[in-house]
Design a protein around this motif. Structure first.
Motif, PDB file in Angstrom:
ATOM      1  N   ASN A  95       0.860  -1.182   0.000  1.00 33.11           N
ATOM      2  CA  ASN A  95       0.000   0.000   0.000  1.00 33.11           C
ATOM      3  C   ASN A  95       0.895   1.230   0.000  1.00 33.11           C
ATOM      4  OD1 ASN A  95      -2.389   1.401  -0.019  1.00 33.11           O
ATOM      5  ND2 ASN A  95      -3.255   0.291   1.724  1.00 33.11           N
ATOM      6  N   LEU A  96       0.364   2.321  -0.514  1.00 34.67           N
ATOM      7  CA  LEU A  96       1.108   3.568  -0.383  1.00 34.67           C
ATOM      8  C   LEU A  96       1.226   3.892   1.103  1.00 34.67           C
ATOM      9  CD1 LEU A  96      -0.595   5.599  -3.244  1.00 34.67           C
ATOM     10  CD2 LEU A  96       1.636   4.450  -3.287  1.00 34.67           C
ATOM     11  N   MET A  97       2.339   4.474   1.490  1.00 36.12           N
ATOM     12  CA  MET A  97       2.548   4.657   2.938  1.00 36.12           C
ATOM     13  C   MET A  97       1.443   5.493   3.582  1.00 36.12           C
ATOM     14  SD  MET A  97       5.619   6.144   5.229  1.00 36.12           S
ATOM     15  CE  MET A  97       6.677   4.785   5.614  1.00 36.12           C
ATOM     16  N   VAL A  98       0.939   6.449   2.842  1.00 38.80           N
ATOM     17  CA  VAL A  98      -0.086   7.311   3.422  1.00 38.80           C
ATOM     18  C   VAL A  98      -1.345   6.518   3.820  1.00 38.80           C
ATOM     19  CG1 VAL A  98      -1.094   8.025   1.195  1.00 38.80           C
ATOM     20  CG2 VAL A  98      -1.122   9.611   3.146  1.00 38.80           C
ATOM     21  N   SER A 140      15.226  -9.063  -1.898  1.00 38.05           N
ATOM     22  CA  SER A 140      14.434  -8.709  -3.082  1.00 38.05           C
ATOM     23  C   SER A 140      15.038  -7.492  -3.763  1.00 38.05           C
ATOM     24  CB  SER A 140      13.003  -8.380  -2.645  1.00 38.05           C
ATOM     25  OG  SER A 140      12.275  -7.839  -3.712  1.00 38.05           O
ATOM     26  N   LEU A 141      14.739  -7.381  -5.047  1.00 38.44           N
ATOM     27  CA  LEU A 141      15.032  -6.132  -5.761  1.00 38.44           C
ATOM     28  C   LEU A 141      14.450  -4.938  -4.992  1.00 38.44           C
ATOM     29  CD1 LEU A 141      15.769  -4.589  -8.430  1.00 38.44           C
ATOM     30  CD2 LEU A 141      13.452  -5.098  -9.179  1.00 38.44           C
ATOM     31  N   SER A 142      13.308  -5.166  -4.377  1.00 35.95           N
ATOM     32  CA  SER A 142      12.624  -4.110  -3.623  1.00 35.95           C
ATOM     33  C   SER A 142      13.481  -3.603  -2.460  1.00 35.95           C
ATOM     34  CB  SER A 142      11.291  -4.661  -3.101  1.00 35.95           C
ATOM     35  OG  SER A 142      10.537  -3.661  -2.484  1.00 35.95           O
ATOM     36  N   GLY A 143      14.330  -4.471  -1.917  1.00 37.40           N
ATOM     37  CA  GLY A 143      15.200  -4.074  -0.811  1.00 37.40           C
ATOM     38  C   GLY A 143      16.467  -3.375  -1.285  1.00 37.40           C
ATOM     39  N   ILE A 144      16.779  -3.495  -2.569  1.00 35.62           N
ATOM     40  CA  ILE A 144      17.971  -2.838  -3.125  1.00 35.62           C
ATOM     41  C   ILE A 144      17.572  -1.474  -3.683  1.00 35.62           C
ATOM     42  CG2 ILE A 144      19.747  -2.960  -4.918  1.00 35.62           C
ATOM     43  CD1 ILE A 144      19.567  -5.994  -4.794  1.00 35.62           C
ATOM     44  N   LYS A 145      16.508  -1.474  -4.462  1.00 39.75           N
ATOM     45  CA  LYS A 145      16.115  -0.282  -5.207  1.00 39.75           C
ATOM     46  C   LYS A 145      15.027   0.523  -4.504  1.00 39.75           C
ATOM     47  CE  LYS A 145      13.900   0.834  -9.612  1.00 39.75           C
ATOM     48  NZ  LYS A 145      12.740   1.462  -8.974  1.00 39.75           N
ATOM     49  N   GLY A 146      14.196  -0.195  -3.716  1.00 43.17           N
ATOM     50  CA  GLY A 146      12.998   0.441  -3.166  1.00 43.17           C
ATOM     51  C   GLY A 146      11.921   0.452  -4.236  1.00 43.17           C
ATOM     52  N   LEU A 147      10.710   0.014  -3.902  1.00 41.81           N
ATOM     53  CA  LEU A 147       9.615   0.052  -4.877  1.00 41.81           C
ATOM     54  C   LEU A 147       8.431   0.792  -4.251  1.00 41.81           C
ATOM     55  CD1 LEU A 147       9.637  -3.555  -6.428  1.00 41.81           C
ATOM     56  CD2 LEU A 147      10.487  -1.441  -7.453  1.00 41.81           C
ATOM     57  N   PRO A 148       7.838   1.732  -4.988  1.00 39.00           N
ATOM     58  CA  PRO A 148       6.692   2.460  -4.435  1.00 39.00           C
ATOM     59  C   PRO A 148       5.548   1.500  -4.132  1.00 39.00           C
ATOM     60  CG  PRO A 148       6.968   2.921  -6.787  1.00 39.00           C
ATOM     61  CD  PRO A 148       8.156   2.135  -6.362  1.00 39.00           C
ATOM     62  N   GLY A 149       4.866   1.751  -3.017  1.00 36.53           N
ATOM     63  CA  GLY A 149       3.793   0.845  -2.595  1.00 36.53           C
ATOM     64  C   GLY A 149       4.304  -0.260  -1.700  1.00 36.53           C
ATOM     65  N   GLN A 150       5.625  -0.270  -1.470  1.00 41.14           N
ATOM     66  CA  GLN A 150       6.221  -1.364  -0.677  1.00 41.14           C
ATOM     67  C   GLN A 150       7.170  -0.828   0.398  1.00 41.14           C
ATOM     68  OE1 GLN A 150       8.021  -4.299  -3.394  1.00 41.14           O
ATOM     69  NE2 GLN A 150       6.116  -5.447  -3.211  1.00 41.14           N
ATOM     70  N   TYR A 153       7.794  -3.636   2.843  1.00 40.52           N
ATOM     71  CA  TYR A 153       8.549  -4.758   2.263  1.00 40.52           C
ATOM     72  C   TYR A 153       9.981  -4.331   1.909  1.00 40.52           C
ATOM     73  CZ  TYR A 153       9.119  -8.738  -1.039  1.00 40.52           C
ATOM     74  OH  TYR A 153       9.549  -9.862  -1.717  1.00 40.52           O
ATOM     75  N   SER A 154      10.119  -3.141   1.329  1.00 39.48           N
ATOM     76  CA  SER A 154      11.465  -2.649   0.989  1.00 39.48           C
ATOM     77  C   SER A 154      12.297  -2.480   2.254  1.00 39.48           C
ATOM     78  CB  SER A 154      11.401  -1.301   0.253  1.00 39.48           C
ATOM     79  OG  SER A 154      10.785  -1.443  -0.997  1.00 39.48           O
ATOM     80  N   ALA A 155      11.662  -1.975   3.327  1.00 37.10           N
ATOM     81  CA  ALA A 155      12.383  -1.775   4.591  1.00 37.10           C
ATOM     82  C   ALA A 155      12.850  -3.121   5.150  1.00 37.10           C
ATOM     83  CB  ALA A 155      11.488  -1.064   5.606  1.00 37.10           C
ATOM     84  N   ALA A 156      11.959  -4.099   5.154  1.00 36.77           N
ATOM     85  CA  ALA A 156      12.316  -5.420   5.696  1.00 36.77           C
ATOM     86  C   ALA A 156      13.440  -6.051   4.870  1.00 36.77           C
ATOM     87  CB  ALA A 156      11.091  -6.330   5.704  1.00 36.77           C
TER      88      ALA A 156
END
Ligand code: NAP
Length: 242
Positions: A95-98, A140-150, A153-156
């Motif tokens: 989800n978006l953080m907001v 995950s790629l999400s943890g390297i690059k950061g993905l919006p909506g995550q 997940y990116s933080a973890a």
């Protein structure tokens, strides 16, 4: 005997990792949270391929369940120990953080990050006593690059990368390696709700990856050939981000 424990081994990437490690000769412990049918299918697939597999249900977000499960496994396997740990289990609550609710944040951190801490700390002492071990963390790629909506997940997953690098240095002298694997988009239940036709246009390889393509690198990282590779993060993403 040296066992391999795969968290979240019931489905997707975890199932492919179980099959790969069994093919390398490891007896495999398949952890899962609630999907006992899928876990039994993984066990059957390992056995049909000539390997040995056992099921071990526990919720990684519960330190108590982890302690109990490992305790009872060790009680039943007095001559054996877990020498390979693949921290694979993970969930998405995008989800978006907001708009993100506390539970979306906490459940993702609890499963991917706190679960990693509880189970790895628990098993490290056996690896240190035996002066050999292999730990592979599924980031995950999400943890390297950061993905919006995550952001959760990116933080973890980014935290897992930091922990991989720090722990690798703590235990290298004991012949224990600690590495991370960072998949891009892999075709599993986790990604089945995503618009694959749209997303694959962004991937240089032009397709989602298969669980086996992630399991292959896990297999290499736990092998003796990889004994001098530690603290690394290896991407498996079809060129999506380098
Ligand atoms: P999946 O198909 O959704 O499977 C998730 C697995 O994790 C299942 O075995 C599930 O058990 C287990 N699990 C979830 N919460 C758990 C908990 N609290 N305790 C114990 N087990 C738990 O996922 P996947 O796509 O194979 O992903 C595997 C790993 O790769 C995850 O860490 C994910 O973040 C990472 N990853 C995946 C992709 C991708 O594109 N698929 C990309 C990058 C990274 P049950 O079957 O009992 O529910």
């Amino acid at each position: 005997m040296k066992y391999a424990l795969v968290t979240g081994g019931s489905r997707g990437i975890g199932r492919a990792v179980c099959l790969r490690l069994a093919a390398l000769g490891y007896p495999v412990i398949i952890n899962y949270k609630s999907n006992s049918g899928a876990a039994a299918e993984t066990k059957q697939a390992v056995e049909e391929a000539g390997g040995h597999a056992e099921l071990l249900q526990f919720d990684l977000s519960s330190q108590e369940q982890i302690e109990q499960a490992i305790e009872s496994w060790q009680e039943a396997h007095k001559e054996d120990h877990i020498a390979v740990l693949v921290n694979n289990a993970g969930i998405r609550r995008d989800n978006l953080m907001v708009f993100m609710q506390n539970d979306d944040w906490n459940s993702v951190i609890d499963t991917s990050l706190n679960g990693f801490f509880y189970i790895t700390r628990r098993l490290l002492k056996y690896m240190m006593t035996n002066r050999w071990g292999r730990i592979v963390n599924m980031t995950s790629l999400s943890g390297i690059k950061g993905l919006p909506g995550q952001t959760n997940y990116s933080a973890a997953k980014a935290a897992l990368i930091g922990a991989t690098k720090a722990l690798a240095q703590e235990v290298a002298a004991r012949n224990i390696t600690v590495n991370a694997v960072a998949p891009g988009f892999i075709a599993t239940d986790m990604t089945k709700d995503l618009p694959e036709d749209e997303l694959r246009k962004m991937i240089p390889a032009g397709r989602f990856g298969q669980p086996d393509e992630v399991a292959a690198i896990v297999g290499f990282l736990v092998s003796d050939e990889a004994s001098y590779i530690t603290g690394e993060v290896i991407s498996v993403n079809g060129g999506l981000y380098t």
